[in-house]
Motif scaffolding. Structure first.
Motif, mmCIF file in Angstrom:
data_model
loop_
_atom_site.group_PDB
_atom_site.id
_atom_site.type_symbol
_atom_site.label_atom_id
_atom_site.label_comp_id
_atom_site.label_asym_id
_atom_site.label_seq_id
_atom_site.Cartn_x
_atom_site.Cartn_y
_atom_site.Cartn_z
ATOM 1 N N ALA A 1 3.048 6.487 3.344
ATOM 2 C CA ALA A 1 2.061 6.284 4.409
ATOM 3 C C ALA A 1 2.034 4.837 4.887
ATOM 4 C CB ALA A 1 0.668 6.689 3.914
ATOM 5 N N PHE B 1 4.369 3.971 7.870
ATOM 6 C CA PHE B 1 3.944 4.739 9.044
ATOM 7 C C PHE B 1 2.674 4.165 9.663
ATOM 8 C CE2 PHE B 1 6.529 8.330 7.248
ATOM 9 C CZ PHE B 1 7.379 8.451 8.336
ATOM 10 N N PHE B 2 1.683 3.799 8.842
ATOM 11 C CA PHE B 2 0.456 3.224 9.389
ATOM 12 C C PHE B 2 0.732 1.855 10.021
ATOM 13 C CE2 PHE B 2 -2.344 6.067 6.668
ATOM 14 C CZ PHE B 2 -2.915 6.698 7.755
ATOM 15 N N ALA C 1 2.312 2.632 13.343
ATOM 16 C CA ALA C 1 1.306 3.140 14.279
ATOM 17 C C ALA C 1 0.474 1.996 14.856
ATOM 18 C CB ALA C 1 0.410 4.164 13.585
ATOM 19 N N SER D 1 -5.729 1.790 12.519
ATOM 20 C CA SER D 1 -4.634 0.879 12.194
ATOM 21 C C SER D 1 -4.355 0.774 10.706
ATOM 22 C CB SER D 1 -4.928 -0.515 12.751
ATOM 23 O OG SER D 1 -5.951 -1.153 12.009
ATOM 24 N N GLY D 2 -5.402 0.630 9.868
ATOM 25 C CA GLY D 2 -5.205 0.502 8.425
ATOM 26 C C GLY D 2 -4.842 -0.890 7.970
ATOM 27 N N PRO E 1 -8.212 4.753 8.115
ATOM 28 C CA PRO E 1 -7.282 4.656 6.993
ATOM 29 C C PRO E 1 -7.051 3.199 6.609
ATOM 30 C CG PRO E 1 -6.066 5.001 9.021
ATOM 31 C CD PRO E 1 -7.517 5.085 9.390
ATOM 32 N N ILE F 1 -4.468 0.553 4.248
ATOM 33 C CA ILE F 1 -3.285 0.362 3.410
ATOM 34 C C ILE F 1 -3.664 -0.104 2.005
ATOM 35 C CG2 ILE F 1 -1.192 -1.042 3.139
ATOM 36 C CD1 ILE F 1 -0.868 -0.838 6.200
ATOM 37 N N ILE G 1 -6.653 11.878 12.940
ATOM 38 C CA ILE G 1 -6.276 11.403 11.608
ATOM 39 C C ILE G 1 -7.315 11.805 10.571
ATOM 40 C CG2 ILE G 1 -5.918 9.352 10.189
ATOM 41 C CD1 ILE G 1 -4.715 7.974 12.588
ATOM 42 N N THR H 1 -0.830 10.943 3.719
ATOM 43 C CA THR H 1 0.543 10.535 4.023
ATOM 44 C C THR H 1 1.042 11.219 5.288
ATOM 45 O OG1 THR H 1 0.936 10.283 1.650
ATOM 46 C CG2 THR H 1 2.868 10.347 3.083
ATOM 47 N N SER I 1 -0.389 9.680 8.425
ATOM 48 C CA SER I 1 0.246 8.450 8.910
ATOM 49 C C SER I 1 1.390 8.770 9.863
ATOM 50 C CB SER I 1 0.747 7.619 7.723
ATOM 51 O OG SER I 1 1.781 8.297 7.018
ATOM 52 N N ALA J 1 -0.047 9.838 13.138
ATOM 53 C CA ALA J 1 -0.522 8.681 13.893
ATOM 54 C C ALA J 1 0.615 8.024 14.674
ATOM 55 C CB ALA J 1 -1.162 7.664 12.949
#
Length: 426
Positions: free
Chosen positions: A58, A61-62, A65, A108-109, A152, A154, A226, A238, A241, A244
């Motif tokens: 994830a 990917f985040f 995104a 965004s995370g 989300p 990280i 999401i 996961t 992500s 997204a």
């Protein structure tokens, strides 16, 4: 090598400014070299095991995104929406900064992604409207930390993997604390602007709420998809992500039409570099964590903490103080990967809910992103505003104190974190 030598070696390397990932890896290598019973094959084996975890997928990917949203027109539309809501108040642009970060955090995370995506738009706008550049940078640095508290996140993924906690539960437990900190920062920002006369004409040229909401409708759909998908069981964090990334790519390319091949290439390149840096850190920390467990450090630390503190409240206070200091000097991901698995079992022994304790860790280390000497958000915001860290110090203090007060509430009122978690998962 004894546990004390492991800690001493790692601290020595950090003090002499060896990069964190390298320091963790060298400490582990020194341990293996000093133990004749261990083979060097342990090094690649444990690094592979540390990375061979599905939830870690994830992270890249985040990151991707967030970069696609920054260049694809999503962040600018979220700024317009926030300005349409709070731009008419005194200090409207400053309030827009806080509110936009709260919204952008839900897609965004990453706090760094938030600084560059939102700060590159709002910091110059605030300076043009008469705000001091150091104030704008300080506000941006602090509010961007909501990117790692509101899901989300990280760092929450890293904590969930390293401490074996449910990432979904951590995500939803971050909503209450994120909203608490966000609204507290709105109040304090308004009071500062009112006292100093900042932003008296910020309401000019703002869109109506209806127009801004229509323009941002597709951008607002991302957090709904999401988080709604995760908590409805449609997909895992996961998988969310990856959704997204696809959503941001489609919206930026075919609807907002601000993502061309060049912008996509730049977003992928930046994301690959950021993700690689995090994964190297994860691999080194996983290797060292294996050796620390082998050396018996968690058991020794747990016994010492159990003997040193006689109540959950005292333990939580000591952890808050320790993590606040650690966050000033050690990168957030490294601190989570090393300390999360050590401190969480002790919290469980004291009867503290591990998800609540995980949120306390995240909020603490989020503060480390805005406290000198190594606050990453500070340096990012200063880069955007073209000011020095020393210039923003006095503007930073009221915001940091506000987050500290919220942290105490989050720490000693578990319902702030657990109310939504219990409604969804119990």
């Amino acid at each position: 090598m004894s546990p004390s030598l492991i800690v001493g070696t790692m601290l020595t390397l950090l003090v002499i400014s060896v990069p964190v990932a390298v320091a963790l890896g060298l400490t582990g290598a020194a341990y293996v070299a000093s133990d004749a019973r261990m083979s060097l094959l342990v090094v690649p084996q444990q690094i592979f095991i540390g990375l061979d975890k599905y939830p870690l997928a994830a992270i890249p990917f985040f990151i991707l995104a967030g970069n696609l949203m920054e260049t694809g027109g999503i962040s600018s539309r979220l700024v317009d929406l926030a300005k349409s809501i709070v731009g008419g108040f005194t200090g409207g642009l400053a309030l827009t900064c806080v509110l936009t970060c709260m919204i952008f955090a839900a897609v965004s995370g990453s706090s760094i992604a938030t600084v560059f995506a939102i700060g590159s738009i709002l910091i110059p706008a605030m300076v043009r409207h008469g705000y001091p550049a150091p104030f704008a940078a300080a506000l941006m640095a602090v509010t961007a930390e909501l990117g790692v508290i509101i899901p989300p996140s990280i760092p929450m993924i890293l904590l969930g993997v390293s401490a074996e906690l449910s990432i979904g539960e951590l995500f939803i437990a971050g909503v209450g604390p994120g909203l608490l900190i966000g609204f507290a920062l709105l109040l304090v920002t308004w009071a500062i602007c009112k006292r100093n006369g900042y932003g008296l004409n910020d309401g000019q040229d703002r869109l109506s709420i209806g127009t801004a909401a229509r323009r941002a409708a597709m951008a607002l759909g991302l957090p709904i998809i999401i988080l709604g998908g995760i908590y409805s069981g449609a997909f895992t964090p996961t998988e969310a992500s990856a959704v997204a990334v696809v959503y941001a790519l489609l919206v930026g390319t075919f609807i907002y039409r601000e993502l061309g091949l060049r912008e996509i290439y730049v977003a992928f390149r930046r994301s690959a570099i950021s993700a690689a840096a995090i994964m190297i850190l994860v691999a080194s920390a996983a290797f060292l964590s294996y050796l620390i467990n082998r050396a018996g450090l968690p058991a020794q630390l747990g016994a010492w903490l159990n003997n040193s503190f006689d109540s959950p409240a005292a333990y939580l206070l000591s952890v808050n103080i320790a993590l606040f200091i650690v966050g000033m000097f050690i990168e957030t991901g490294a601190a989570i990967l090393v300390l999360g698995p050590l401190l969480t079992p002790v919290a469980v022994n004291f009867g503290i809910d591990p998800i609540h304790f995980g949120v306390v860790i995240i909020v603490n280390l989020a503060l480390g992103m805005v406290t000198p000497p190594f606050g990453v958000n500070l340096f990012a915001a200063c880069q955007v505003a073209n000011v020095s860290v020393l210039q923003i110090a006095r503007y930073l203090l009221p915001f940091v104190l506000t987050v500290l007060l919220c942290l105490m509430i989050i720490t000693y009122v578990p319902a702030v974190s657990l109310l939504l978690r219990d409604l969804v998962y119990r």
